[in-house]
Scaffold this motif. Structure first.
Motif, PDB file in Angstrom:
ATOM      1  N   ILE A  13       0.703  -1.209   0.111  1.00 33.02           N
ATOM      2  CA  ILE A  13      -0.121   0.051  -0.232  1.00 33.02           C
ATOM      3  C   ILE A  13       0.840   1.165   0.092  1.00 33.02           C
ATOM      4  N   GLU A  63       2.284   5.503  -3.176  1.00 30.97           N
ATOM      5  CA  GLU A  63       2.516   6.995  -2.986  1.00 30.97           C
ATOM      6  C   GLU A  63       3.889   7.356  -3.900  1.00 30.97           C
ATOM      7  N   GLU A 123     -14.244   5.623  -1.820  1.00 36.46           N
ATOM      8  CA  GLU A 123     -15.163   5.203  -1.247  1.00 36.46           C
ATOM      9  C   GLU A 123     -15.095   3.777  -0.516  1.00 36.46           C
ATOM     10  N   HIS A 171     -12.048   1.972  -0.490  1.00 34.42           N
ATOM     11  CA  HIS A 171     -10.673   1.780   0.222  1.00 34.42           C
ATOM     12  C   HIS A 171     -10.100   2.903   0.620  1.00 34.42           C
ATOM     13  N   PRO A 172     -10.879   3.784   1.309  1.00 31.59           N
ATOM     14  CA  PRO A 172     -10.678   5.187   1.417  1.00 31.59           C
ATOM     15  C   PRO A 172      -9.027   5.549   1.859  1.00 31.59           C
ATOM     16  N   VAL A 173      -8.527   4.707   2.801  1.00 29.99           N
ATOM     17  CA  VAL A 173      -7.263   5.073   3.339  1.00 29.99           C
ATOM     18  C   VAL A 173      -5.922   4.805   2.217  1.00 29.99           C
ATOM     19  N   ILE A 174      -6.664   3.671   1.328  1.00 28.23           N
ATOM     20  CA  ILE A 174      -5.470   3.491   0.094  1.00 28.23           C
ATOM     21  C   ILE A 174      -5.743   4.701  -0.803  1.00 28.23           C
ATOM     22  N   THR A 182      -6.148   7.741  -0.038  1.00 31.55           N
ATOM     23  CA  THR A 182      -5.313   8.772   0.256  1.00 31.55           C
ATOM     24  C   THR A 182      -3.849   8.626  -0.173  1.00 31.55           C
ATOM     25  N   ARG A 183      -3.339   7.367  -0.150  1.00 25.89           N
ATOM     26  CA  ARG A 183      -1.915   7.226  -1.170  1.00 25.89           C
ATOM     27  C   ARG A 183      -1.924   7.744  -2.503  1.00 25.89           C
ATOM     28  N   LYS A 215      -4.105   9.826  -3.845  1.00 27.39           N
ATOM     29  CA  LYS A 215      -4.215  11.197  -4.006  1.00 27.39           C
ATOM     30  C   LYS A 215      -2.866  12.139  -3.803  1.00 27.39           C
ATOM     31  N   ARG A 216      -2.196  11.519  -2.459  1.00 28.79           N
ATOM     32  CA  ARG A 216      -1.162  12.088  -2.218  1.00 28.79           C
ATOM     33  C   ARG A 216       0.056  12.031  -3.355  1.00 28.79           C
ATOM     34  N   ARG A 235      -1.168  14.872  -5.589  1.00 32.60           N
ATOM     35  CA  ARG A 235      -1.141  16.287  -5.075  1.00 32.60           C
ATOM     36  C   ARG A 235       0.223  16.770  -4.529  1.00 32.60           C
ATOM     37  N   LEU A 236       0.953  15.650  -3.990  1.00 35.19           N
ATOM     38  CA  LEU A 236       1.856  16.138  -3.122  1.00 35.19           C
ATOM     39  C   LEU A 236       3.238  15.732  -3.878  1.00 35.19           C
ATOM     40  N   ARG A 262     -11.394  13.280 -10.176  1.00 37.40           N
ATOM     41  CA  ARG A 262     -11.082  14.651  -9.866  1.00 37.40           C
ATOM     42  C   ARG A 262      -9.738  14.868  -9.781  1.00 37.40           C
ATOM     43  N   HIS A 263      -8.790  13.867  -9.390  1.00 38.49           N
ATOM     44  CA  HIS A 263      -7.339  13.820  -9.287  1.00 38.49           C
ATOM     45  C   HIS A 263      -6.592  13.237 -10.319  1.00 38.49           C
ATOM     46  N   GLU A 322      -3.724  17.578   3.068  1.00 38.31           N
ATOM     47  CA  GLU A 322      -2.528  16.952   2.704  1.00 38.31           C
ATOM     48  C   GLU A 322      -2.407  15.518   3.049  1.00 38.31           C
ATOM     49  N   ARG A 323      -2.911  15.149   3.893  1.00 38.77           N
ATOM     50  CA  ARG A 323      -2.903  13.729   4.531  1.00 38.77           C
ATOM     51  C   ARG A 323      -3.983  12.927   4.132  1.00 38.77           C
ATOM     52  N   GLN A 324      -5.218  13.177   4.175  1.00 38.25           N
ATOM     53  CA  GLN A 324      -6.423  12.527   3.574  1.00 38.25           C
ATOM     54  C   GLN A 324      -6.718  12.784   1.870  1.00 38.25           C
ATOM     55  N   VAL A 325      -6.377  14.339   1.780  1.00 37.66           N
ATOM     56  CA  VAL A 325      -6.644  14.683   0.422  1.00 37.66           C
ATOM     57  C   VAL A 325      -7.965  14.869   0.185  1.00 37.66           C
ATOM     58  N   CYS A 339     -12.983  -2.930   5.535  1.00 36.36           N
ATOM     59  CA  CYS A 339     -12.527  -3.219   4.293  1.00 36.36           C
ATOM     60  C   CYS A 339     -11.032  -3.908   4.428  1.00 36.36           C
ATOM     61  N   VAL A 347      -8.169  -3.303   3.631  1.00 40.22           N
ATOM     62  CA  VAL A 347      -6.824  -2.217   4.019  1.00 40.22           C
ATOM     63  C   VAL A 347      -5.887  -2.800   5.196  1.00 40.22           C
ATOM     64  N   CYS A 370      -6.538  -1.306   8.462  1.00 38.80           N
ATOM     65  CA  CYS A 370      -5.622  -0.259   9.288  1.00 38.80           C
ATOM     66  C   CYS A 370      -5.718  -0.559  10.629  1.00 38.80           C
ATOM     67  N   PRO A 424      -0.541  -0.100   8.011  1.00 31.01           N
ATOM     68  CA  PRO A 424      -0.343   0.633   6.435  1.00 31.01           C
ATOM     69  C   PRO A 424      -0.807   1.913   6.521  1.00 31.01           C
ATOM     70  N   LYS A 459      -4.071   7.274   9.722  1.00 29.56           N
ATOM     71  CA  LYS A 459      -5.439   7.642   9.008  1.00 29.56           C
ATOM     72  C   LYS A 459      -6.465   6.489   9.157  1.00 29.56           C
ATOM     73  N   CYS A 509     -10.905   5.748   8.160  1.00 26.70           N
ATOM     74  CA  CYS A 509     -11.990   6.470   7.111  1.00 26.70           C
ATOM     75  C   CYS A 509     -13.197   6.640   8.156  1.00 26.70           C
TER      76      CYS A 509
END
Lengths: 542, 352
Positions: free
Chosen positions: A17, A21, A35, A37-40, A42-43, A45-46, A49-50, A67-68, B161-164, B231, B233, B235, B256, B260, B262
């Motif tokens: 995962i 990034e 929607e 796997h929201p935390v994946i 974030t990777r 999107k980062r 964007r970053l 959007r991204h 920046e973290r969750q974007v 899910c 992931v 977390c 991982p 963060k 959700c």
């Protein structure tokens, strides 16, 4: 997973995962990642964007990730093979493929080259609706990236061509030398917390834990010795989707179901309820009385994740601890204790003191888990299999230097249409999936007030143009019909929907979308085609 | 002095090119207090709590936003630094409604901890500025108490920046600064997806987990590290418990997820304590369920499975494992089916 296993020799997320990034380019297809796997997400999107990496989204819906995205390819549902072949066509035409890698590490490239030669961007545009120029642009982004990752989920596998779709993605990754490197790979995102672990542990009809085949005599003898039994069955079992139709035929008379709710989640839900009613004996073990549990002869109350110890294995093959937070609610018991009690009563004691003792047995019989211990999980946090011995650090990405099966296998695959295409009677395509605030059949998430506040009821997502043409306004009740069933739910005129395609989430039993979906299965993986079927939609007359 | 060495509080330390003074200090276990610094985000230098004295510099410099340079000589707790930091804390305390008595953050509030550390008893500036004190309490997950906001901007960077998720930003100007969602809407009517990263980032009591409100002080809670049940992931999360009831869930700083979560992981745990939970075995008689003891239910299951196995054959029995239960439980289930019943009809819902 069958597609990846055939291509690489191992059916799991190849990379990790955190690497998402770092990838110079990521191709996301059939995954509404923000929607599901929201935390994946974030990777992903980062990365854009970053770290200014590129992102290709291939999806029939205008999902949030679009959007991204650097570029979005909007294909007609079910035309994935054509689009991926088109990407490979451009990559080969423009010499962006990794010829040294193909020569050293793969086989059957000539057949692939011959097949994709026919998939010119213009031809792919006719099939998929993706503009030829966009396809070329995406192919160059992926092909020119130093390390490029592919991410997919059920939007790829829940098709009658699911295995073909996965093999096509594997083709694309190998073509550019992206498998067996950091920040590359082919990465299926598993939908449920321990679906990877359930597979790893042999919760499948054809393998013991660690994907050891039940038809291999050596493996059977090894398990017989470990378990102190003789004559383990040497035949292939049936999958869930095969067991159900076998019930009315008298081939299955009893089912013991743990923590599953097939009455909601299976395709063509009426075809599930009827067979289950014909069973001589049905045991359901769960934390709530589910729609499936109501059909059972005996219901056993299980403890939730918060009430027991153990391990889950996540989508990146990472084994991590589950720790008991509170005592079991009421008279419920952890599933492992219930199973052991039934086993004892059947004359085969399972005298495990605790889950750690069970894990010790798992280690002994499962080579990929052999190096993982509770003590290591305590100090190191989580370990990724394969982890063959106690000094092994775990495996961040698979297939480094060599594929599990030796050489990576290219498969030359032609596009096939979905089982059911829209026509005059059923002119719209229905696709199904999850929304952020709900989870699977909703037994957990629908009992959380916050989640219910955001997503209290089933909404039928429809594009503004389709809604206007059908005289449907935001928030009104509509009836959606397929050849198999119908449901009534509120319309949501959404920018996520695109013309000709509607989306309905599968979380809601009162609007069970799987009454509409088609039970056509992928011939290899036996996965139903939840992502494409033909429907029509009409106003509910007041 | 060789390159990539600097001196902090008299100790000579190495640092890597690109590191800030704050990072170099932390690398040597020298703690510099901050309110706005947040892991995985770009430093903003907003709160001024981390100011340090750098030899030769005209003013105090924010450690979080100043690059470490070779030969730099830094003091992190000199009298000048401490005086400035006290002033910053006094101003922050005076800027809002910082009443600790019933504040949810009492005991884990970073502003409170700084006031204690630097012994700021009563703010020198007694009258809060004339800004309206909003209190947003119209959804069931997050409470926003603007009267306690110190405008550190952590929540904004956590969101962007973290969750974007790009749902919140700093709005308005000067003394009217305020965190805004969309065009200054309540969260529930904005683009907010309720991941709760902002709540976890907030150093004070301005953003609260509503489900935890009034249910326990930080020091009364037991913290247990576990894996999220939603899910795939996986977390890592810390579940905070009091009297065998879950009070709240926060993201654990581990792989991982790096802290963060959700909306489901953070706010979706209520099912555990729901009154619908099955608490006793049920046996169906004449079409209706009745409660049964474990012994009765388990004996019935075992005897019926044995009968069907012996009379119809083991291949007439199927067992469904679950993607929702642990590895240990899935392993035992397939072992039961294969070794004890004698069937390979074992599967779970990986396909659905």
């Amino acid at each position: 997973m069958a597609g990846l296993a055939a291509t690489f020799g191992s059916g799991a997320m190849t990379n990790s995962i955190a690497e998402l990034e770092e990838a110079d380019c990521t191709l996301v297809t059939g995954s509404n990642t923000t929607e599901t796997h929201p935390v994946i997400a974030t990777r992903l999107k980062r990365a854009v964007r970053l770290h200014h990496k590129s992102l290709i989204v291939i999806d029939p819906r205008r999902i949030d990730l679009v959007r991204h995205a650097t570029i979005w390819l909007r294909q007609h549902p079910g035309t994935d093979v054509a689009v991926i072949n088109g990407l490979m066509h451009v990559i080969i035409e423009e010499n962006l493929h990794d010829q040294a890698y193909i020569a050293e590490r793969t086989e059957n490239f000539a057949a692939l080259r011959e097949t994709v030669a026919r998939y010119t961007p213009e031809y792919v545009e006719q099939i998929s609706g993706v503009p030829a120029a966009d396809l070329r642009c995406a192919a160059r982004l992926y092909g020119a990236a130093k390390a490029a990752a592919i991410v997919y989920a059920m939007g790829i596998t829940q098709h009658t061509t699911g295995t073909d779709n996965v093999k096509s993605l594997a083709n694309l990754a190998m073509l550019c030398g992206n498998v067996g490197i950091r920040a590359g790979g082919v990465n299926p995102l598993r939908g449920q917390n321990n679906v990877q672990g359930a597979c790893d542990m042999g919760g499948l009809p054809n393998v013991f834990s660690g994907y050891q085949s039940v038809t291999d005599p050596d493996r059977r003898w090894k398990m017989e010795a470990a378990w102190g039994v003789r004559n383990l069955p040497d035949w292939l079992g049936l999958t869930m989707t095969e067991m159900l139709p076998a019930i009315p035929e008298g081939k299955i008379k009893a089912l013991y179901i743990i923590g599953e709710n097939p009455v909601i989640s299976d395709a063509d839900a009426d075809q599930v309820i009827n067979p289950l009613q014909h069973l001589d004996f049905l045991v359901v073990q769960d934390i709530f009385l589910t729609e499936t549990g109501k059909l059972a002869h005996v219901v056993l109350p299980a403890a939730s994740f918060a009430e027991k110890d153990g391990t889950f294995t996540n989508t990146e093959r990472r084994v991590a601890r589950v720790r008991q937070v509170i005592p079991p609610v009421g008279d419920s018991r952890p599933d492992w204790q219930i199973i052991a009690e039934i086993s004892r009563r059947l004359g085969h004691p399972m005298p495990f003191a605790d889950p750690q003792a069970i894990f010790e047995e798992i280690r002994r019989v499962t080579p990929s888990y052999a190096g993982i211990t509770y003590d290591r999980l305590e100090t190191e946090g989580g370990l990724q299999w394969p982890c063959p011995h106690p000094d092994h650090p775990g495996t961040v990405y698979l297939h480094q230097g060599q594929f599990t099966r030796g050489r990576g296998q290219f498969f030359a695959i032609d596009y096939r249409e979905p089982a059911e295409m829209p026509d005059a009677d059923y002119p719209l395509v229905l696709t199904t999936g999850r929304v952020l605030y709900q989870y699977h059949t909703g037994t957990m998430s629908r009992r959380a007030p916050g989640l219910m506040e955001k997503a209290p009821e089933c909404r039928v997502e429809i594009a503004a143009g389709d809604a206007a043409r059908l005289d449907i306004t935001e928030g009104e009740m509509v009836r959606v019909k397929s050849r198999r069933g119908e449901l009534v739910a509120r319309a949501l005129v959404s920018t996520k929907a695109v013309p000709g395609t509607i989306f309905i989430p599968f979380h809601y039993y009162e609007a069970a979308v799987n009454k509409l979906t088609i039970a056509a299965l992928d011939p290899v993986a036996k996965i139903p085609e939840y992502k494409v079927c033909a429907v029509r939609i009409e106003k509910v007359k007041a | 002095m060789p390159p990539s060495m600097l001196t902090i509080n008299g100790a000579r330390l190495t640092f890597e090119s690109g590191q800030t003074i704050l990072e170099a200090a932390r690398g040597a276990a020298i703690e510099v207090p901050t309110l706005c610094d947040y892991k995985g985000t770009i430093p903003s230098g907003a709160c001024r709590v981390c100011v340090v004295e750098v030899q030769g510099a005209r003013t105090l410099l924010p450690a979080c936003a100043t690059a470490a340079t070779p030969g730099m000589v830094v003091q992190t707790e000199s009298p000048r630094v401490v005086a400035a930091r006290r002033m910053v804390i006094e101003l922050l305390l005076a800027s809002g409604n910082h009443q600790c008595l019933v504040c949810e953050a009492n005991g884990e509030c970073e502003l409170q901890a700084l006031a204690y550390r630097y012994q700021v008893e009563t703010p020198a500036f007694a009258n809060p500025p004339d800004t309206p004190y909003y209190y947003e309490d119209d959804n069931s997950m997050i409470v926003r108490d603007f009267s306690k906001c110190v405008m550190c901007g952590r929540c904004v960077r956590a969101c962007n920046e973290r969750q974007v998720n790009q749902a919140i930003a700093i709005g308005y100007r000067g003394a009217h600064n305020k965190i805004v969602a969309r065009g200054d809407y309540p969260y529930i009517n904005s683009d907010c997806v309720f991941c709760g990263e902002c709540v976890q980032a907030c150093p004070v009591g301005a953003l609260l987990d509503k489900q935890a409100r009034g249910r326990g002080r930080p020091w009364e809670l037991t913290r247990v590290r576990t894996t999220c049940p939603y899910c795939g992931v996986g977390c890592q999360m810390d579940v905070l418990v009091k009297d065998n009831r879950i009070v709240k869930v926060t993201g654990a700083d581990a792989v991982p997820n790096d802290g963060k979560l959700c909306v489901k992981g953070r706010f979706g745990w209520n099912f555990v304590h729901h009154s619908d939970r099955l608490t006793t075995p049920l046996i169906k008689e004449n079409g209706v369920f009745r409660e049964a003891s474990w012994d009765e239910a388990l004996n019935l299951v075992a005897s019926r499975l044995r009968e069907i196995r012996d009379q119809a054959g083991p291949d007439k029995i199927g067992g469904w494992c679950s993607a929702r239960v642990t590895n240990e439980e899935n392993y035992l289930m397939q072992k039961l089916m294969r070794a004890v019943i004698g069937t390979n009809h074992v599967d779970h819902c990986a396909r659905l």
